[in-house]
Design an enzyme around this catalytic site. Structure first.
Site, mmCIF file in Angstrom:
data_model
loop_
_atom_site.group_PDB
_atom_site.id
_atom_site.type_symbol
_atom_site.label_atom_id
_atom_site.label_comp_id
_atom_site.label_asym_id
_atom_site.label_seq_id
_atom_site.Cartn_x
_atom_site.Cartn_y
_atom_site.Cartn_z
ATOM 1 N N SER A 65 0.813 -1.214 0.000
ATOM 2 C CA SER A 65 0.000 0.000 0.000
ATOM 3 C C SER A 65 0.847 1.265 0.000
ATOM 4 O O SER A 65 0.532 2.234 -0.695
ATOM 5 C CB SER A 65 -0.943 -0.001 1.204
ATOM 6 O OG SER A 65 -1.825 -1.097 1.138
ATOM 7 N N ASP A 157 2.379 -10.762 5.569
ATOM 8 C CA ASP A 157 3.035 -10.646 4.271
ATOM 9 C C ASP A 157 3.832 -11.910 3.960
ATOM 10 O O ASP A 157 4.567 -11.964 2.968
ATOM 11 C CB ASP A 157 3.957 -9.421 4.250
ATOM 12 C CG ASP A 157 3.177 -8.135 4.486
ATOM 13 O OD1 ASP A 157 2.095 -7.999 3.897
ATOM 14 O OD2 ASP A 157 3.632 -7.293 5.274
ATOM 15 N N ARG A 194 -1.420 0.329 13.911
ATOM 16 C CA ARG A 194 -1.448 1.689 13.355
ATOM 17 C C ARG A 194 -2.823 2.334 13.539
ATOM 18 O O ARG A 194 -3.125 3.345 12.934
ATOM 19 C CB ARG A 194 -1.085 1.662 11.869
ATOM 20 C CG ARG A 194 -2.075 0.938 10.991
ATOM 21 C CD ARG A 194 -1.682 1.000 9.522
ATOM 22 N NE ARG A 194 -2.600 0.205 8.721
ATOM 23 C CZ ARG A 194 -2.328 -0.258 7.518
ATOM 24 N NH1 ARG A 194 -1.151 -0.015 6.970
ATOM 25 N NH2 ARG A 194 -3.216 -0.958 6.840
ATOM 26 N N HIS A 463 0.124 -10.186 -0.026
ATOM 27 C CA HIS A 463 -0.242 -9.555 -1.284
ATOM 28 C C HIS A 463 0.135 -10.476 -2.442
ATOM 29 O O HIS A 463 0.915 -11.413 -2.274
ATOM 30 C CB HIS A 463 0.482 -8.217 -1.442
ATOM 31 C CG HIS A 463 0.138 -7.228 -0.378
ATOM 32 N ND1 HIS A 463 0.889 -6.103 -0.113
ATOM 33 C CD2 HIS A 463 -0.892 -7.186 0.506
ATOM 34 C CE1 HIS A 463 0.340 -5.416 0.867
ATOM 35 N NE2 HIS A 463 -0.736 -6.063 1.268
#
EC number: 5.4.2.12
Length: 516
Positions: A65, A157, A194, A463
């Site tokens: 992103s 990931d 976050r 991803h």
């Protein structure tokens, strides 16, 4: 006084919406998406690249992103921190970095400890374990006697239960160099929040700094095995301390801490806990007098040394719009808000003149498969209102669903997320066409297009490197002008449809030609 209604150009970024012909656990292709299907048939479209060299990453490296939004917003291929750091290691200049040398010198001067914190992962999205291993070797070469690694585990990931290999590599290297050991482990869910879930960050901070954790084991591998026995995959490993010879490691005054993540968004919160004198998000025993160094700049407000400071690009899309006296809006929910603002503006925190921002809070759930629609309803309500207002020349928005729900590995929930987004797209399409605007739909990278790895038959939470869609929805006649486009070609395309000259700094090319 007559108000002039602007014809909005809208860029919709569907985070994690890759394209694949395969229907094997492809949540995007297998979901019921009547609006998407009709748009795909009716309007000009193409596929563009969102990974690898085309976005400034190493060959075959999946996009993410941060990288995606930087490339889109800057209108040029922006070489990423991963690439810069790899180059420094390859050219053997990594160990000469001033900030890194200062952190090591502080330890030698005070006969104190060096702590490395960061995501121990080969994922290459927030960090790369090879950078950590190189840092360990440099520390040994420069005379460090005691080094402690506080390993954040990935599983997002990377495959959900793949940390063992990385832990074994780190353990072996530290043992071979007789330098130290892994002093704590925790899932990124805690250390790399976050979304202001400070209760999570507190658990990670206390394990690292105070050796205060729910679990204590004799090795990092044992900690991982016990976590799996509790059915906690890598991402969700509860912060755990490691005891060696009856000794628990704490961070103390005069120590140095080097944060080895290179991506900013998930490194900010815990960095503030380490560095802010007036930190008040959870109680700390004291404000530590330490040398805190970050690999890249996470936040300009952080009081710390930065090994690889940012290079500020000029004439990004936001800046060009400002110079042409255009109004713009950035909108996203919490999970992706930094991406449509800070990252989209090339690492700039401040708003441009004429730039408004809307932040929609993300839902407070443990994982987003529990609420696949996330905050898309509120985002869409605000978006439609903004289009109808005629106030903005350009709107950039991000829908987080296909990425954030895709990361959970829950295939059914991912399909629900896609189906909800399809309804949102229908509302945006109607509003744009009614006001004679222009809408472009794209993605920053893939994710929900492969929810199960076909080779392992296990959940795929990372991803993908698949191409992503780029669609024009509007009343203008458009033709594809560029084959093999990439994310950095999007900004020039928006400027083209808006009739704004492309600056020389933007090296991307327009993807569509529009009839005048």
């Amino acid at each position: 006084m007559r108000i002039i209604m602007k014809k909005t150009t809208l860029l919709v970024i569907l985070d994690g919406w890759g394209y694949s012909d395969s229907d094997y656990f492809n949540a995007i292709k297998n979901a019921n998406t009547p609006t998407w299907d009709s748009i795909w048939q009716e309007f000009p479209k193409t596929l563009i690249n969102a990974s690898s060299l085309e976005v400034g990453l190493p060959r075959s490296q999946m996009g993410n992103s941060e990288v995606g939004h930087v490339n889109i917003g800057c209108g040029r291929v922006v070489y990423q921190e991963l690439t810069k750091i790899d180059k420094a290691i390859e050219e053997k200049t990594f160990g000469d970095n001033k900030a890194i040398c200062a952190a090591i010198d502080n330890v030698i001067k005070n006969d104190s400890n060096l702590h490395l914190i960061g995501l121990l992962s080969p994922g290459g999205v927030h960090s790369h374990e090879e950078h950590i291993f190189e840092m360990i070797k440099i520390a040994k070469q420069k005379g460090i006697k005691r080094l402690y690694l506080h390993a954040f585990l990935d599983g997002r990931d990377t495959p959900p239960r793949s940390a063992e290999k990385s832990i074994k590599k780190a353990d072996k290297l530290l043992q071979d160099l007789n330098l130290g050991y892994i002093a704590s482990v925790c899932g990124r869910y805690y250390a790399m929040d976050r979304d202001n879930r400070w209760d999570r960050v507190e658990k990670a901070y206390n394990a690292i700094v105070n050796a205060n954790a729910d679990f204590i084991y004799d090795s990092a591998l044992e900690a991982l095995e016990q976590s799996y026995a509790r059915d906690q995959s890598d991402e969700f490993v509860i912060p755990t301390c490691i005891k060696k010879d009856g000794h628990l490691v704490k961070v103390q005054d005069n120590d140095s801490v080097i944060f080895m993540n290179f991506r900013a968004d998930r490194a900010r919160e815990i960095s503030h806990a380490f560095t802010d004198e007036s930190f008040d998000h959870f109680p700390r025993k004291k404000h530590l007098n330490i040398n805190f160094t970050t690999l890249t700049e996470y936040d300009s407000k952080l009081k710390c040394a930065v090994a690889f400071p940012p290079e500020q690009p000029i004439n990004t899309l936001g800046e060009v719009l400002m110079k042409n006296h255009k109004t713009q809006l950035r909108i996203a929910e919490t999970e992706k808000y930094p991406h449509v603002t800070f990252f989209f503006n090339g690492g700039r925190e401040e708003q441009f003149e004429g730039e408004d921002r809307i932040l929609i809070p993300s839902p407070k759930v443990a994982t987003y498969d529990l609420q696949p629609e996330m905050s898309a309803p509120e985002v869409t309500d605000k978006l439609v209102a903004a289009i109808n207002s005629g106030k903005y020349d350009c709107i950039v928005c991000n829908y987080a669903n296909s990425d954030m729900v895709g990361h959970t590995g829950n295939y059914e929930a991912a399909m629900q997320a896609i189906e909800y987004l399809d309804k949102c797209i229908a509302r945006l399409k109607d509003a744009i066409l009614e006001h004679d605007g222009n809408m472009f739909i794209t993605a920053d990278h893939g994710n929900a297009d492969m929810m199960v790895n076909p080779e392992t038959q296990k959940p795929h939470t990372a991803h993908t490197t698949n191409l992503v869609p780029f669609i024009y929805v509007g009343h203008k006649k458009a033709q594809v002008a560029l084959e093999h486009g990439k994310l950095s070609d999007i900004a020039p395309t928006l400027l083209n449809v808006m009739g704004i000259a492309q600056p020389k700094e933007m090296t991307g090319k327009t993807i569509f030609n529009f009839e005048k």
